[in-house]
Enzyme design. Structure first.
Site, PDB file in Angstrom:
ATOM      1  N   ASP A 190      -2.233  -5.961  -6.730  1.00 42.12           N
ATOM      2  CA  ASP A 190      -2.410  -5.954  -8.179  1.00 42.12           C
ATOM      3  C   ASP A 190      -3.447  -7.000  -8.602  1.00 42.12           C
ATOM      4  O   ASP A 190      -3.774  -7.922  -7.843  1.00 42.12           O
ATOM      5  CB  ASP A 190      -1.043  -6.273  -8.816  1.00 42.12           C
ATOM      6  CG  ASP A 190      -0.873  -5.639 -10.189  1.00 42.12           C
ATOM      7  OD1 ASP A 190      -1.888  -5.306 -10.814  1.00 42.12           O
ATOM      8  OD2 ASP A 190       0.279  -5.497 -10.630  1.00 42.12           O
TER       9      ASP A 190
ATOM     10  N   ASP B 101       0.188   2.219 -15.928  1.00 38.21           N
ATOM     11  CA  ASP B 101       1.566   1.793 -16.205  1.00 38.21           C
ATOM     12  C   ASP B 101       2.206   2.753 -17.197  1.00 38.21           C
ATOM     13  O   ASP B 101       3.413   2.696 -17.422  1.00 38.21           O
ATOM     14  CB  ASP B 101       1.588   0.372 -16.784  1.00 38.21           C
ATOM     15  CG  ASP B 101       1.474  -0.675 -15.685  1.00 38.21           C
ATOM     16  OD1 ASP B 101       1.628  -0.319 -14.509  1.00 38.21           O
ATOM     17  OD2 ASP B 101       1.217  -1.853 -16.007  1.00 38.21           O
TER      18      ASP B 101
END
Ligand code: GLA
Length: 693
Positions: free
Chosen positions: A445, A514
């Site tokens: 990430d 997301d």
């Protein structure tokens, strides 16, 4: 195939269906001549002698150059701007010859006075109708040459009034497609954040009233993560220009004597039959040349279930249910390491949190492995929290400026990956993690952009840190993969902030967004599929009401939407009812039976012929096909829709089950008449499997 006419100095790059031609003109300029459908005999092309239109329209300005430089009477966008040691800011190139290296043509240019070498690379990807272009510059002089601007290529499209498409968006709203008419003036798309970002994506699509299956489309995708820029301009001389490459914003590169620089490449293509061919050519190129072979596992990720509140026992419980429903890979997300109880601590301290894992991480890994699943883990290696031990020990390891506050975002700083010791630390930390634990999957990430971009270690080249940063990331992952060959890497940056052709291949999967709302995802996935391959598109089923949209969507629709990519489950499956467990088992099993078609097949965005909001997608692989149909909301009329399939064989028969009935229809019927589908209600979906007889 590359063809060169030595006497007329015309170079022709031939792919299966397209031709790209340029030549050297009377002024010694590298002049673009043709890109599009084959003209076959390039000798029919004249390199017409151009005379200045007026003193304000000089020859340099009106010549469609392959690689215009900053210099002389040029006011157009250029691909290379340098400053020589004596202060000269003007390039005059001359053609020095060419070289052919298998499928690559190298055009050699050199400044007339200074020892600056500019080699233009053209790689012909014949099968997929693509040309890959990049540039190599070398300072063969004894003094420094400062590059102020360098793009990978300029492309010429022989039309005005085209349509331009790209993405816009933000966190949880990635891959939002926009299309605008190109007129006079310039369109800029760019990124200045150091990661690719959620807004514009490094590619261009220019079409002439194209549809999925008709019309001309010119496109290109840049193989770069991070600061890119694209310029689209309809000129006053009847064509449209595109330039793409490193963003010159806050960029400067000083090449010392004998140093060289190679730009990222741009993969370009032309289709005369719409967007579908564009996508297929790019998808097939990635399948054959970039992506790792083999089917991607169905994953379970614990992020939305537990967030930072990771506890070994609970993760084991999740793993057991994940196994029960059919997951093949269990990924523990953020929160397993350091003092990571929220966003403000832990990043940089990549040791296992003993409170959360009193018997070590191996307890979880062993359980997962005993269940017969693979194990994956989340990391954010480019970042550090100010409260971490790593930062306390090494406060000079982040990008920063003296006398300026170091700005945190999500409670973290960005590590200066261009520093040798930082790069080594990150590599060693991950190498240790992969060596000490049986890990099969890394979710990497990057949750904030770079700010205060100071990197004194780079000296004169501090402003090249944007590029160097991502090169360090690429290097680390490439080296890790050398040693830990079977580990898959997922590229994530606050959701889908790192989707680009630079990282694809180095990383295996993209975390798409997301935003896991199954309806929003239809749009995100639709736009994603234009350029990027389905196999790398991670899609999860998550809980409802969705944390972003607050929408409640039936689990079946959520599965179908996620099954369009590489399936993942991100729900709190400990809270699943018996029915939800049963449905999950069935859907995951169905996915496993069809995933070879989803991940390796040809993808089709089918037309919606109804007033109702039908979203129809198809996948075809040899003798099998899949049809996904989604109806978010049935509207007045509530009529059936006829969906015309594509990519089948007209004279072959196809067998499929719909509404509990086995049906056999010809390819011609399914493609030219269509399959009648009738959905009613909200969030209805169907997945139909077709088999050629
Ligand atoms: C980012 C990712 C999420 C999750 C969190 C963890 O936002 O996109 O999927 O991994 O970080 O902090």
């Amino acid at each position: 195939m590359i063809k060169v006419n030595e006497s007329s100095k015309i170079f022709s790059l031939n792919t299966k269906n397209t031709q790209y031609v340029f030549g050297i003109d009377n002024e010694g300029l590298l002049r673009h001549l043709h890109w599009g459908k084959k003209i076959n005999n390039e000798d029919e092309l004249d390199i017409e002698i151009l005379n200045e239109v007026s003193t304000n329209d000089p020859v340099y300005e009106i010549t469609p150059e392959e690689f215009p430089v900053y210099g002389g009477l040029r006011y157009k966008e250029n691909c290379l701007k340098v400053k020589f040691a004596d202060g000269t800011r003007d390039i005059v190139y001359k053609y020095e010859g060419y070289e052919i290296d298998n499928d690559k043509l190298i055009i050699k240019l050199k400044d007339k006075y200074y020892n600056l070498i500019i080699n233009l690379y053209y790689k012909v990807i014949e099968k997929q109708d693509l040309i890959e272009r990049w540039v190599y510059v070398s300072n063969n002089s004894n003094e420094d040459i400062v590059i102020e601007e360098i793009y990978s290529a300029q492309l010429h499209i022989p039309y005005e009034n085209l349509r331009f498409s790209n993405t816009h968006g933000h966190w949880a709203a990635e891959q939002q497609k926009f299309t605008q008419n190109v007129s006079y003036g310039k369109i800029y798309i760019e990124n200045r954040r150091g990661i690719s970002g959620h807004n514009h994506n490094p590619y261009f699509i220019l079409d002439k009233n194209a549809t999925e299956t008709s019309g001309e489309v010119f496109f290109g995708a840049l193989r770069l993560t991070g600061n890119f820029k694209g310029i689209i301009e309809q000129t006053a001389y009847g064509e449209t220009l595109v330039q793409m490459g490193l963003n010159p914003y806050d960029f400067e590169l000083s090449l010392k004597s004998k140093e060289s620089f190679t730009t990222p490449s741009i993969i370009c293509g032309y289709s005369d039959c719409g967007f579908e061919r564009m996508s297929h050519n790019l998808h097939n190129f990635t399948k054959e040349n970039i992506l790792r072979k083999g089917l991607r596992p169905v994953l379970y990720n614990s992020w939305e279930a537990t967030e930072f509140d990771v506890k070994c026992d609970e993760q084991i419980k999740l793993a057991k249910v994940a196994k029960e429903i059919g997951a093949e890979l269990f990924v523990v997300d953020d929160g397993w390491f350091g003092e990571r109880n929220g966003i403000h601590n832990g990043l940089g301290d990549w040791y296992v949190n003993e409170e959360k894992f009193p018997n070590g991480l191996n307890q979880l890994i062993e359980e997962v492995k005993n269940l017969g699943m693979k194990f994956g883990i989340w990391v954010e290696p480019e970042m550090v929290n100010p409260l971490s031990k790593l930062y306390k020990d090494n406060p000079d390891w982040i990008y920063s400026f003296d006398n300026r506050e170091r700005t945190t975002s999500r409670g973290q700083y960005v590590l200066n990956m261009t520093k040798k010791e930082v790069k080594e630390y990150v590599y060693n930390t991950l190498d240790e993690l992969l060596s000490n634990y049986d890990i099969d999957y890394i979710k990497w990430d990057a949750n904030r952009p770079i700010s205060e971009p100071g990197a004194k270690n780079l000296g004169d080249n501090e402003k090249n840190l944007w590029y160097e940063h991502i090169q360090a990331v690429y290097d680390i992952v490439k080296n890790l993969k050398e040693k830990h060959k079977d580990v898959l890497f997922e590229a994530c940056a606050s959701g889908g902030g790192r989707i680009d052709y630079g990282i694809l291949g180095i990383f295996d999967d993209f975390w798409t967004s997301d935003n896991t709302d199954a309806y929003d995802r239809l749009f995100i996935q639709h736009t994603y599929s234009q350029i990027y391959p389905i196999k790398a598109m991670r899609s999860w089923v998550t809980d409802c009401p969705n944390f972003l949209s607050q929408r409640i969507i039936p689990l079946r629709f959520r599965y179908h939407s996620a099954m369009m990519g590489t399936l993942g489950i991100g729900s709190n499956i400990l809270k699943y009812s018996k029915d939800e467990i049963e449905l999950s088992k069935n859907m995951i099993e169905e996915y496993k039976n069809i995933r070879h078609i989803v991940q390796d097949g040809d993808f089709y965005r089918l037309e919606n012929t109804s007033e109702n909001d039908y979203h129809n997608f198809e996948y075809v692989n040899d003798d099998e096909a899949l049809l996904f149909v989604f109806l978010p909301q049935s509207k007045v009329g509530h009529r059936p829709v006829r969906i015309r399939l594509r990519g089948l064989e007209e004279d072959k028969m196809y067998e499929f089950k719909y509404n509990g009935e086995m049906i056999v229809k010809s390819g011609a019927y399914l493609m030219n008449y269509g399959l009648k589908i009738h959905l009613r209600g909200d969030y209805q979906s169907e997945l139909i499997y077709l088999k050629r007889r």
